[in-house]
Each structure stands twice: as structure tokens, then as C-alpha cells.
Scaffold this motif. Structure first.
Motif, short mmCIF file in Angstrom:
data_model
loop_
_atom_site.label_atom_id
_atom_site.label_comp_id
_atom_site.label_asym_id
_atom_site.label_seq_id
_atom_site.Cartn_x
_atom_site.Cartn_y
_atom_site.Cartn_z
N ALA A 106 0.84 -1.27 -0.09
CA ALA A 106 0.05 -0.05 0.20
C ALA A 106 0.88 1.20 0.02
O ALA A 106 0.51 2.32 -0.57
N ASP A 107 2.08 1.17 0.65
CA ASP A 107 2.82 2.48 0.68
C ASP A 107 4.07 2.41 -0.40
O ASP A 107 4.72 3.50 -0.55
N GLY A 108 3.82 1.51 -1.36
CA GLY A 108 4.98 1.35 -2.38
C GLY A 108 6.12 0.91 -1.95
O GLY A 108 6.27 -0.07 -1.01
N LEU A 109 7.11 1.02 -2.60
CA LEU A 109 8.53 0.44 -2.39
C LEU A 109 9.43 1.22 -1.57
O LEU A 109 9.52 2.27 -1.96
N ALA A 110 10.12 0.52 -0.95
CA ALA A 110 11.01 1.38 0.15
C ALA A 110 11.99 2.06 -0.64
O ALA A 110 12.48 1.49 -1.78
N PRO A 111 12.45 2.92 -0.48
CA PRO A 111 13.60 3.95 -1.01
C PRO A 111 15.01 3.02 -1.12
O PRO A 111 15.54 3.17 -2.33
N SER A 112 15.22 2.27 -0.12
CA SER A 112 16.51 1.51 -0.19
C SER A 112 16.18 0.44 -1.23
O SER A 112 17.40 0.01 -1.87
N LEU A 113 14.94 -0.10 -1.55
CA LEU A 113 14.97 -1.11 -2.45
C LEU A 113 14.94 -0.58 -3.91
O LEU A 113 15.68 -1.01 -4.78
N ARG A 114 14.26 0.73 -3.90
CA ARG A 114 14.34 1.38 -5.26
C ARG A 114 15.83 1.70 -5.56
O ARG A 114 16.04 1.60 -6.82
N ALA A 115 16.71 2.27 -4.68
CA ALA A 115 18.02 2.52 -5.00
C ALA A 115 18.79 1.25 -5.74
O ALA A 115 19.92 1.73 -6.35
N GLY A 116 18.34 0.17 -5.46
CA GLY A 116 19.01 -1.05 -6.22
C GLY A 116 18.41 -1.38 -7.31
O GLY A 116 18.82 -2.62 -7.99
N ALA A 117 17.60 -0.77 -7.81
CA ALA A 117 17.10 -1.03 -9.17
C ALA A 117 18.06 -1.03 -10.40
O ALA A 117 18.83 -0.07 -10.37
N ASP A 118 17.70 -2.03 -11.43
CA ASP A 118 18.39 -1.87 -12.63
C ASP A 118 17.46 -1.06 -13.42
O ASP A 118 17.91 -0.50 -14.58
N ALA A 119 16.03 -0.91 -13.36
CA ALA A 119 15.29 -0.27 -14.12
C ALA A 119 13.97 0.02 -13.21
O ALA A 119 13.65 -0.79 -12.32
N ALA A 120 13.36 1.11 -13.58
CA ALA A 120 12.08 1.38 -13.10
C ALA A 120 10.93 1.49 -13.88
O ALA A 120 11.23 2.22 -15.07
N LEU A 121 9.86 0.89 -13.94
CA LEU A 121 8.94 1.00 -15.02
C LEU A 121 7.49 1.52 -14.37
O LEU A 121 7.33 1.19 -13.14
N SER A 122 6.78 2.36 -15.05
CA SER A 122 5.57 2.88 -14.45
C SER A 122 4.37 2.70 -15.51
O SER A 122 4.66 2.50 -16.86
N PHE A 123 3.24 2.15 -14.98
CA PHE A 123 2.05 2.02 -15.84
C PHE A 123 1.34 3.60 -15.74
O PHE A 123 0.24 3.45 -16.12
N GLY A 124 2.08 4.39 -15.75
CA GLY A 124 1.51 5.94 -15.97
C GLY A 124 1.50 6.68 -14.53
O GLY A 124 1.96 6.09 -13.74
N GLN A 125 1.14 7.92 -14.51
CA GLN A 125 1.05 8.72 -13.32
C GLN A 125 0.29 8.26 -12.26
O GLN A 125 0.20 8.69 -11.16
N MET A 126 -0.70 7.50 -12.57
CA MET A 126 -1.79 7.08 -11.66
C MET A 126 -1.26 6.19 -10.71
O MET A 126 -0.60 5.17 -11.52
N VAL A 127 -1.72 6.00 -9.61
CA VAL A 127 -1.29 4.94 -8.71
C VAL A 127 -2.52 3.65 -8.72
O VAL A 127 -3.75 3.93 -8.96
N TRP A 128 -1.83 2.56 -9.09
CA TRP A 128 -2.91 1.43 -9.19
C TRP A 128 -2.85 0.51 -7.85
O TRP A 128 -1.64 0.47 -7.34
N PRO A 129 -4.01 -0.09 -7.67
CA PRO A 129 -3.79 -1.06 -6.58
C PRO A 129 -2.97 -2.13 -7.10
O PRO A 129 -2.83 -2.50 -8.06
N HIS A 130 -2.35 -2.91 -5.87
CA HIS A 130 -1.16 -3.88 -6.11
C HIS A 130 -1.94 -4.94 -6.89
O HIS A 130 -1.01 -5.55 -7.96
N ALA A 131 -3.01 -5.45 -6.61
CA ALA A 131 -3.26 -6.47 -7.52
C ALA A 131 -3.69 -6.13 -8.85
O ALA A 131 -3.47 -7.16 -9.81
#
Length: 156
Positions: A106-131
Motif C-alpha cells: 500500500a505504501d509502495g517500495l522502500a527507497p532502499s529497494l528502489r536504489a538497487g534497481a536496474d530499471a524502474a517501470l511505470s504504468f502511468g502517473q496514476m497509482v494502481w492497486p497492487h492486485a
């Protein structure tokens, strides 16, 4: 190249589960001859209420060592389905054995996890339920396989 969906939360039954299972089954049939798949889901739950950092630790453990790490995040790159297929193709062709896609809680991904990403992908600027994000990811993985296979599923 094995594909991993490392996700916070469990989807036991319902329409989302049906769609995810259907798209991952289709991906398996279409992608394996192309060297894409199998796809596996790694569902984690922080039962102790430790927040994003606790979820990040669980997700990190669920990810195969050496995998390309792709975060689904509203701040990530927005790309077309053919661009996404091309990215998967490049990872496969450059020898990646595993690609792991991360979907937070519900709160997204922790900054520490995002920092280790090889790539980040978005399905748009809207926030979607994780399901729904998981359904969309499963469908886009299947769509990418059909694009690479030259199937008419994806029409431009």
C-alpha cells in the motif's frame, strides 16, 4: 530467461487471480520457445507490521541472486508495449538469467529497494492497486512475448 514477480500481498482467489493465472499460462506457452519464462510469483507478507523497509527485506530475499531488478513505481519510465518487449529482448540477449519485477504494498517500495534497481517501470502517473498492477504486469509480459513472436495479439 526466468521471470519473477516479487510482490507484497497474496491474491488467493477472485477475478484478479484468474487473470494473472491466465496471462502467466499464456506467457509460458508463448514465451518459452523465445527463451522467456517460466514466470514465477513470489508473494511476501510483512505480518509484523514493519512497514516498507520490512517489506523491502522480504522482497529482497524473494529475488534470485544476480537477477535484473525492475521496480514498478509511478516515478519509473513510461514505455510502449513494443519498447517493453525490446527491453526484455535485450536483457535476454545479453545473458540475463533472471529478471525480477517488484510490486510494493500500500505504501509502495522502500527507497532502499528502489536504489538497487536496474530499471524502474511505470504504468502511468496514476497509482494502481497492487492486485491490478500485477494483472497489468502479467498481461504486458504476455504481450511482450507475442510481440517478439510476431503474433497478431498486439496490434498497432
Amino acid at each position: 530467461m526466468r521471470l519473477h514477480l516479487c510482490v507484497v500481498g497474496r491474491i488467493r482467489s477472485g477475478p484478479e487471480r484468474v487473470l494473472i493465472d491466465d496471462y502467466l499460462k499464456r506467457l509460458d506457452r508463448t514465451g518459452r520457445p523465445l527463451g522467456l519464462g517460466p514466470a514465477a510469483e513470489h508473494e511476501v507478507e510483512d505480518k509484523r507490521g514493519g512497514g516498507m523497509e520490512a517489506e523491502a527485506a522480504l522482497l529482497d530475499r524473494a529475488c534470485p541472486q544476480g537477477a535484473v531488478r525492475v521496480m514498478l513505481d509511478e516515478r519509473g519510465a513510461v514505455m510502449t508495449s513494443p519498447e517493453f518487449a525490446g527491453r526484455l529482448e535485450r536483457w535476454r540477449d545479453t545473458g540475463a538469467q533472471d529478471v525480477a519485477f517488484f510490486i510494493g504494498g500500500a505504501d509502495g517500495l522502500a527507497p532502499s529497494l528502489r536504489a538497487g534497481a536496474d530499471a524502474a517501470l511505470s504504468f502511468g502517473q496514476m497509482v494502481w492497486p497492487h492486485a491490478l498492477a500485477r494483472v497489468m504486469l502479467a498481461e504486458q509480459l504476455y504481450r511482450a512475448a507475442t510481440i517478439l513472436a510476431g503474433s497478431p495479439y498486439h496490434r498497432v
